[in-house]
Design a protein around this motif. Structure first.
Motif, PDB file in Angstrom:
ATOM      1  N   VAL A  19      16.171  23.422  92.481  1.00  0.00           N
ATOM      2  CA  VAL A  19      17.382  23.298  91.641  1.00  0.00           C
ATOM      3  C   VAL A  19      16.861  23.879  90.326  1.00  0.00           C
ATOM      4  CG1 VAL A  19      18.572  21.783  93.040  1.00  0.00           C
ATOM      5  CG2 VAL A  19      17.469  20.924  91.267  1.00  0.00           C
ATOM      6  N   ASP A  20      17.603  24.329  89.496  1.00  0.00           N
ATOM      7  CA  ASP A  20      17.347  24.676  88.366  1.00  0.00           C
ATOM      8  C   ASP A  20      17.755  23.348  87.162  1.00  0.00           C
ATOM      9  OD1 ASP A  20      19.937  25.411  88.158  1.00  0.00           O
ATOM     10  OD2 ASP A  20      19.534  27.592  87.280  1.00  0.00           O
ATOM     11  N   ASP A  21      18.498  22.636  87.643  1.00  0.00           N
ATOM     12  CA  ASP A  21      19.182  21.747  86.778  1.00  0.00           C
ATOM     13  C   ASP A  21      19.304  20.351  87.543  1.00  0.00           C
ATOM     14  OD1 ASP A  21      20.842  19.962  85.385  1.00  0.00           O
ATOM     15  OD2 ASP A  21      21.980  21.548  84.659  1.00  0.00           O
ATOM     16  N   LEU A  22      18.290  19.564  87.438  1.00  0.00           N
ATOM     17  CA  LEU A  22      18.009  18.529  88.059  1.00  0.00           C
ATOM     18  C   LEU A  22      19.503  17.489  88.241  1.00  0.00           C
ATOM     19  CD1 LEU A  22      16.213  17.023  90.485  1.00  0.00           C
ATOM     20  CD2 LEU A  22      15.042  15.852  88.707  1.00  0.00           C
ATOM     21  N   PRO A  23      19.735  16.894  86.758  1.00  0.00           N
ATOM     22  CA  PRO A  23      20.646  16.127  86.917  1.00  0.00           C
ATOM     23  C   PRO A  23      22.248  16.655  87.609  1.00  0.00           C
ATOM     24  CG  PRO A  23      19.712  16.114  84.635  1.00  0.00           C
ATOM     25  CD  PRO A  23      19.067  17.180  85.679  1.00  0.00           C
ATOM     26  N   ARG A  24      22.439  18.127  87.522  1.00  0.00           N
ATOM     27  CA  ARG A  24      23.564  18.695  88.259  1.00  0.00           C
ATOM     28  C   ARG A  24      23.325  18.614  89.625  1.00  0.00           C
ATOM     29  NH1 ARG A  24      24.529  24.921  87.854  1.00  0.00           N
ATOM     30  NH2 ARG A  24      26.586  24.992  89.185  1.00  0.00           N
ATOM     31  N   GLY A  25      21.980  18.802  90.058  1.00  0.00           N
ATOM     32  CA  GLY A  25      21.638  18.744  91.419  1.00  0.00           C
ATOM     33  C   GLY A  25      21.716  17.349  92.053  1.00  0.00           C
ATOM     34  N   ILE A  26      21.606  16.390  91.242  1.00  0.00           N
ATOM     35  CA  ILE A  26      21.760  15.105  91.736  1.00  0.00           C
ATOM     36  C   ILE A  26      23.315  14.647  91.821  1.00  0.00           C
ATOM     37  CG2 ILE A  26      21.559  12.490  90.958  1.00  0.00           C
ATOM     38  CD1 ILE A  26      18.737  13.378  89.689  1.00  0.00           C
ATOM     39  N   ASP A  27      23.770  15.104  90.763  1.00  0.00           N
ATOM     40  CA  ASP A  27      25.358  14.838  90.783  1.00  0.00           C
ATOM     41  C   ASP A  27      26.110  15.651  92.045  1.00  0.00           C
ATOM     42  OD1 ASP A  27      27.886  13.959  89.503  1.00  0.00           O
ATOM     43  OD2 ASP A  27      28.104  16.028  89.134  1.00  0.00           O
ATOM     44  N   PHE A  28      25.576  16.917  92.408  1.00  0.00           N
ATOM     45  CA  PHE A  28      26.188  17.633  93.539  1.00  0.00           C
ATOM     46  C   PHE A  28      26.118  16.910  94.852  1.00  0.00           C
ATOM     47  CE2 PHE A  28      26.188  20.481  96.976  1.00  0.00           C
ATOM     48  CZ  PHE A  28      27.369  20.944  96.932  1.00  0.00           C
ATOM     49  N   TYR A  29      24.769  16.551  95.121  1.00  0.00           N
ATOM     50  CA  TYR A  29      24.322  15.999  96.264  1.00  0.00           C
ATOM     51  C   TYR A  29      24.771  14.759  96.438  1.00  0.00           C
ATOM     52  CZ  TYR A  29      22.202  20.358  97.941  1.00  0.00           C
ATOM     53  OH  TYR A  29      21.965  21.534  98.332  1.00  0.00           O
ATOM     54  N   ALA A  30      25.177  14.056  95.281  1.00  0.00           N
ATOM     55  CA  ALA A  30      25.797  12.580  95.430  1.00  0.00           C
ATOM     56  C   ALA A  30      27.323  12.686  95.660  1.00  0.00           C
ATOM     57  CB  ALA A  30      25.446  11.696  94.126  1.00  0.00           C
ATOM     58  N   GLN A  31      27.759  13.236  94.685  1.00  0.00           N
ATOM     59  CA  GLN A  31      29.212  13.568  94.576  1.00  0.00           C
ATOM     60  C   GLN A  31      29.872  14.419  95.761  1.00  0.00           C
ATOM     61  OE1 GLN A  31      31.008  11.468  92.500  1.00  0.00           O
ATOM     62  NE2 GLN A  31      29.054  10.804  91.846  1.00  0.00           N
ATOM     63  N   GLY A  32      29.213  15.416  95.966  1.00  0.00           N
ATOM     64  CA  GLY A  32      29.741  16.415  96.873  1.00  0.00           C
ATOM     65  C   GLY A  32      29.380  16.058  98.336  1.00  0.00           C
ATOM     66  N   LEU A  33      28.225  15.467  98.450  1.00  0.00           N
ATOM     67  CA  LEU A  33      27.631  15.330  99.972  1.00  0.00           C
ATOM     68  C   LEU A  33      27.525  13.835 100.367  1.00  0.00           C
ATOM     69  CD1 LEU A  33      25.174  18.148 100.421  1.00  0.00           C
ATOM     70  CD2 LEU A  33      27.626  18.089 100.775  1.00  0.00           C
ATOM     71  N   GLY A  34      27.812  12.986  99.372  1.00  0.00           N
ATOM     72  CA  GLY A  34      27.445  11.503  99.867  1.00  0.00           C
ATOM     73  C   GLY A  34      26.412  11.025  99.807  1.00  0.00           C
ATOM     74  N   LEU A  35      25.161  11.654  99.380  1.00  0.00           N
ATOM     75  CA  LEU A  35      23.910  11.174  99.432  1.00  0.00           C
ATOM     76  C   LEU A  35      23.848  10.303  98.093  1.00  0.00           C
ATOM     77  CD1 LEU A  35      22.077  14.129 100.088  1.00  0.00           C
ATOM     78  CD2 LEU A  35      22.874  12.551 101.742  1.00  0.00           C
ATOM     79  N   ARG A  36      22.635   9.564  98.020  1.00  0.00           N
ATOM     80  CA  ARG A  36      22.553   8.707  96.828  1.00  0.00           C
ATOM     81  C   ARG A  36      21.052   8.987  96.219  1.00  0.00           C
ATOM     82  NH1 ARG A  36      21.462   5.606 101.140  1.00  0.00           N
ATOM     83  NH2 ARG A  36      19.714   3.953 101.150  1.00  0.00           N
ATOM     84  N   LEU A  37      20.807   8.634  95.073  1.00  0.00           N
ATOM     85  CA  LEU A  37      19.506   8.918  94.345  1.00  0.00           C
ATOM     86  C   LEU A  37      18.723   7.733  94.813  1.00  0.00           C
ATOM     87  CD1 LEU A  37      17.492  10.327  92.609  1.00  0.00           C
ATOM     88  CD2 LEU A  37      18.630   9.357  90.546  1.00  0.00           C
ATOM     89  N   ASN A  38      17.694   7.881  95.418  1.00  0.00           N
ATOM     90  CA  ASN A  38      16.768   6.590  95.713  1.00  0.00           C
ATOM     91  C   ASN A  38      15.739   6.318  94.492  1.00  0.00           C
ATOM     92  OD1 ASN A  38      15.982   4.539  97.518  1.00  0.00           O
ATOM     93  ND2 ASN A  38      13.928   5.609  97.726  1.00  0.00           N
ATOM     94  N   ARG A  39      15.248   7.535  94.140  1.00  0.00           N
ATOM     95  CA  ARG A  39      14.276   7.411  92.991  1.00  0.00           C
ATOM     96  C   ARG A  39      13.983   8.946  92.579  1.00  0.00           C
ATOM     97  NH1 ARG A  39       8.660   6.691  96.231  1.00  0.00           N
ATOM     98  NH2 ARG A  39       9.023   7.943  98.076  1.00  0.00           N
ATOM     99  N   LYS A  40      13.173   8.760  91.359  1.00  0.00           N
ATOM    100  CA  LYS A  40      12.787  10.027  90.709  1.00  0.00           C
ATOM    101  C   LYS A  40      11.197  10.008  90.840  1.00  0.00           C
ATOM    102  CE  LYS A  40      16.382  11.269  87.851  1.00  0.00           C
ATOM    103  NZ  LYS A  40      16.926  11.809  86.368  1.00  0.00           N
TER     104      LYS A  40
END
Length: 135
Positions: free
Chosen positions: A9-30
């Motif tokens: 992804v070219d924008d990590l915060p946007r990627g985290i947001d999409f995969y969390a909000q759009g697909l229901g995944l959760r950020l575990n760690r960076k």
């Protein structure tokens, strides 16, 4: 064997947001000084890798990373309980619909792309899912 999925992804915060909000995944760690996000919630962890547009994907590649919609023979399928709800959630988070739901013997499927140009499908099983397909 262990399977890991990596998505550039070219924008990590946007990627985290999409995969969390759009697909229901959760950020575990960076990881790696905040350049990689480990997303959990499915059977296999998904790692979002911050890779700027225009960079070379390998030392031998002639091409450069481009986050417009692109086709590749590899994509991710997400099995969902309710296809319409999953589509709506993903669209609100920035996905684009490419093929509206289609019916098959094994279930229903919709094709989308994430905000980074990667293809993905949502599948809603019917009955035995792929087990209903002979041969």
């Amino acid at each position: 064997m262990e399977l890991l999925i990596n998505i550039d992804v070219d924008d990590l915060p946007r990627g985290i947001d999409f995969y969390a909000q759009g697909l229901g995944l959760r950020l575990n760690r960076k990881l790696f000084d905040g350049t990689v996000a480990e997303m959990l919630g499915g059977n296999t962890p998904i790692y979002l890798l911050a890779k700027p547009a225009g960079t070379r994907p390998t030392t031998r590649a002639d091409t450069r990373r481009d986050y417009r919609r692109h086709w590749t023979p590899v994509h991710l399928d997400f099995v969902v309980a309710n296809l319409e709800q999953a589509i709506e959630r993903a669209l609100e988070a920035g996905a684009e619909i490419e093929d509206w739901p289609q019916d098959f013997d094994w279930g229903r499927q919709a094709r989308l792309s994430d905000p980074f140009g990667h293809g993905l499908c949502f599948i809603e099983w019917k009955g035995q899912g792929y087990g209903a397909v002979a041969g």
